[in-house]
Scaffold this active site. Structure first.
Site, PDB file in Angstrom:
ATOM      1  N   HIS A   1       4.037  -1.105   2.312  1.00 50.54           N
ATOM      2  CA  HIS A   1       2.783  -0.412   2.608  1.00 50.54           C
ATOM      3  C   HIS A   1       2.329  -0.726   4.027  1.00 50.54           C
ATOM      4  O   HIS A   1       2.504  -1.853   4.503  1.00 50.54           O
ATOM      5  CB  HIS A   1       1.688  -0.830   1.621  1.00 50.54           C
ATOM      6  CG  HIS A   1       1.999  -0.481   0.199  1.00 50.54           C
ATOM      7  ND1 HIS A   1       2.849  -1.240  -0.588  1.00 50.54           N
ATOM      8  CD2 HIS A   1       1.591   0.554  -0.584  1.00 50.54           C
ATOM      9  CE1 HIS A   1       2.945  -0.678  -1.789  1.00 50.54           C
ATOM     10  NE2 HIS A   1       2.199   0.404  -1.812  1.00 50.54           N
TER      11      HIS A   1
ATOM     12  N   ASP B   1       3.878   3.248   2.428  1.00 44.64           N
ATOM     13  CA  ASP B   1       2.887   4.070   1.751  1.00 44.64           C
ATOM     14  C   ASP B   1       1.463   3.789   2.228  1.00 44.64           C
ATOM     15  O   ASP B   1       1.155   2.700   2.723  1.00 44.64           O
ATOM     16  CB  ASP B   1       2.934   3.817   0.241  1.00 44.64           C
ATOM     17  CG  ASP B   1       4.152   4.433  -0.426  1.00 44.64           C
ATOM     18  OD1 ASP B   1       5.063   4.893   0.286  1.00 44.64           O
ATOM     19  OD2 ASP B   1       4.190   4.434  -1.677  1.00 44.64           O
TER      20      ASP B   1
END
Length: 282
Positions: free
Chosen positions: A247, A102
């Site tokens: 992430h 992400d």
């Protein structure tokens, strides 16, 4: 507001809500002081982007819960309601897992993650933020050229449940426009920042042709715990159908990069197959 700007308690509650598919319950659990990036608001009356986009973006099935991997048995005991949430269909019933990243693309960390995935011939899902994608279009193209899925993670990573419907649509629609303009493909997956969903988020995502995707294993790499801890969390949660959340932007992600180099070959050597999600129920 990026992930590392929420308090740990609020962050964990929002993450848990996403796994359970309880986006509405998370609506009051956080706040944001960031506003959507300026830009033209889209009409609420029809498909985004005019006639061409109307042909390309077929509305998805309208879901009020994000889909997640079915995960290992121990995860279901810890979170019993996950059985009631919409579940992803993995190709076959083998030891398949999905890796998701992400907040990117980030020129410091995303290229290193892409190199590791390429080395092991593995595909992942990247949920990109529009404000990052528009400044790193070369990385967006590289993701697409390598066969990765590119999902929509809004423009500025706001807490959607605190936004008006019009502002929310602008956040989501502008990001889809950038992805389509750069790659030629309309995104088919959407993930709400912080895992905070509400009815508007599900409806707008569906109207733009996207399915909502949550996760079953959160590495909590946003806390920057170090590579060894991230590796341990991935191995502890590994299982058929697991969707792993990591992430590639939003902070110092060097630990996430290093961890991937370690756990990915270990998972493959253990017989796991890293695959891409299919937008269907089991």
């Amino acid at each position: 507001m990026k992930d590392d700007q929420l308090t740990p308690g609020r962050r964990i509650l929002l993450r848990t809500a996403a796994v359970l598919g309880l986006g509405a319950a998370a609506a009051g659990c956080g706040a944001t002081d960031r506003q959507p990036a300026p830009g033209p608001s889209a009409s609420e009356g029809g498909p985004a982007g005019g006639p061409q986009a109307a042909r390309a973006r077929k509305p998805s099935a309208y879901r009020l819960q994000p889909m997640a991997g079915y995960g290992p048995a121990r995860s279901r005991r810890a979170l019993p309601h996950v059985r009631k949430a919409p579940i992803l269909r993995m190709p076959g019933r083998d030891r398949a897992m999905v890796l998701t990243f992400d907040d990117g693309p980030d020129p410091r960390y995303t290229p290193r993650i892409l190199r590791t995935l390429r080395k092991h011939d593995v595909r992942a899902v990247f949920f990109v933020c529009g404000e990052m994608a528009v400044d790193n279009k070369d990385l967006l193209r590289e993701m697409a050229d390598d066969g990765h899925l590119i999902g929509n993670h809004t423009w500025t990573h706001p807490l959607l449940t605190r936004m008006s419907r019009a502002a929310m649509r602008d956040e989501i629609e502008r990001t889809s426009d950038v992805i389509e303009d750069v790659t030629g493909d309309v995104p088919t997956w959407f993930r709400a920042p912080y895992g905070a969903w509400n009815r508007n988020a599900f409806q707008i995502g569906a109207a733009l042709g996207m399915e909502p995707l949550a996760w079953t294993v959160d590495t909590l790499d946003w806390t920057e715990p170090g590579a060894k801890t991230i590796v341990r969390r991935v191995h502890a949660g590994a299982g058929p159908g697991v969707v792993v959340l990591s992430h590639d932007a939003g902070g110092d992600r060097s630990g996430s990069v290093e961890a991937l180099r370690s756990y990915l070959p270990q998972l493959l050597d253990s017989g796991y197959r890293i695959t891409l999600p299919h937008p269907h129920f089991t």
